[in-house]
Design an enzyme around this catalytic site. Structure first.
Site, PDB file in Angstrom:
ATOM      1  N   HIS A  31     -62.722  -1.369 111.740  1.00  0.00           N
ATOM      2  CA  HIS A  31     -64.001  -1.850 111.669  1.00  0.00           C
ATOM      3  C   HIS A  31     -64.592  -2.747 112.823  1.00  0.00           C
ATOM      4  CE1 HIS A  31     -63.747  -1.038 106.952  1.00  0.00           C
ATOM      5  NE2 HIS A  31     -63.522  -0.043 107.699  1.00  0.00           N
TER       6      HIS A  31
ATOM      7  N   GLU B  50     -65.537  -5.687 112.789  1.00  0.00           N
ATOM      8  CA  GLU B  50     -64.914  -7.057 113.012  1.00  0.00           C
ATOM      9  C   GLU B  50     -63.785  -6.890 113.638  1.00  0.00           C
ATOM     10  OE1 GLU B  50     -67.140  -6.682 108.628  1.00  0.00           O
ATOM     11  OE2 GLU B  50     -66.175  -5.513 110.265  1.00  0.00           O
TER      12      GLU B  50
ATOM     13  N   CYS C 148     -65.620  -5.968 104.334  1.00  0.00           N
ATOM     14  CA  CYS C 148     -64.852  -5.539 103.185  1.00  0.00           C
ATOM     15  C   CYS C 148     -63.989  -6.428 102.699  1.00  0.00           C
ATOM     16  CB  CYS C 148     -64.291  -4.196 103.735  1.00  0.00           C
ATOM     17  SG  CYS C 148     -63.093  -4.187 104.709  1.00  0.00           S
TER      18      CYS C 148
END
Length: 170
Positions: free
Chosen positions: A66, A68, A95
């Site tokens: 992802h 991040e 998430c």
């Protein structure tokens, strides 16, 4: 929003504008993923230390790391000593569950990032506020809703897909 005479701004207005500048960069990064991450959302992330961007990332392909993760990986290569004193901007709530990848909220907590600024909540049932709650429970300051309309518009198809999936389960 200007106050007073001339070009003067309140501190709060300048602070808000800075958040918007960094969130706009997150949205620009997220758009780079168009056509590569569906059915997942397009997400961008920026790590800021003392007003300077020290790392960026975006969710590049379905099933892959992802935004991040990419952002923090770049910071680990170039500025590892600054991560725990930085602000993470991310266009969508991190998430908090294990899917194809580990929870991004855990990664943020692991690297002791003290503040996270989020464009909009993720309405996916496995996330929907849980990422925010996990960060706050770890003592991280969380701000939600910076350029929220733009962040929602960016992932309109994803959010519609999630809404339809929920309706089909009812």
């Amino acid at each position: 929003m200007r106050t007073g005479a001339g070009n003067s701004f309140t501190f709060a207005e300048m602070y808000e504008q800075a958040h918007e500048v960094y969130m706009q960069r997150c949205l620009q990064l997220a758009k780079l993923a168009a056509g590569n991450v569906a059915p997942n959302p397009m997400v961008g992330a920026v790590l800021v230390y003392n007003g300077a961007v020290i790392a960026e990332g975006y969710h590049q392909k379905y099933g892959g790391p992802h935004a991040e993760v990419h952002c923090i990986a770049e910071a680990l290569k170039n500025h590892p000593d600054k991560i725990s004193a930085s602000v993470l901007y991310v266009s969508l709530e991190p998430c908090a569950h294990f899917g194809k990848t580990p929870p991004c909220a855990d990664l943020i907590i692991q690297h002791k990032i003290p503040k996270v600024v989020i464009g909009c909540r993720d309405s996916f049932e496995e996330v929907d506020g849980k990422g925010i709650a996990k960060l706050e429970a770890a003592g991280i300051k969380v701000i939600v809703g910076i350029l929220e309309k733009e962040a929602i518009a960016l992932n309109k198809a994803f959010l519609l897909f999630i809404s339809m999936a929920v309706l089909m389960l009812l």
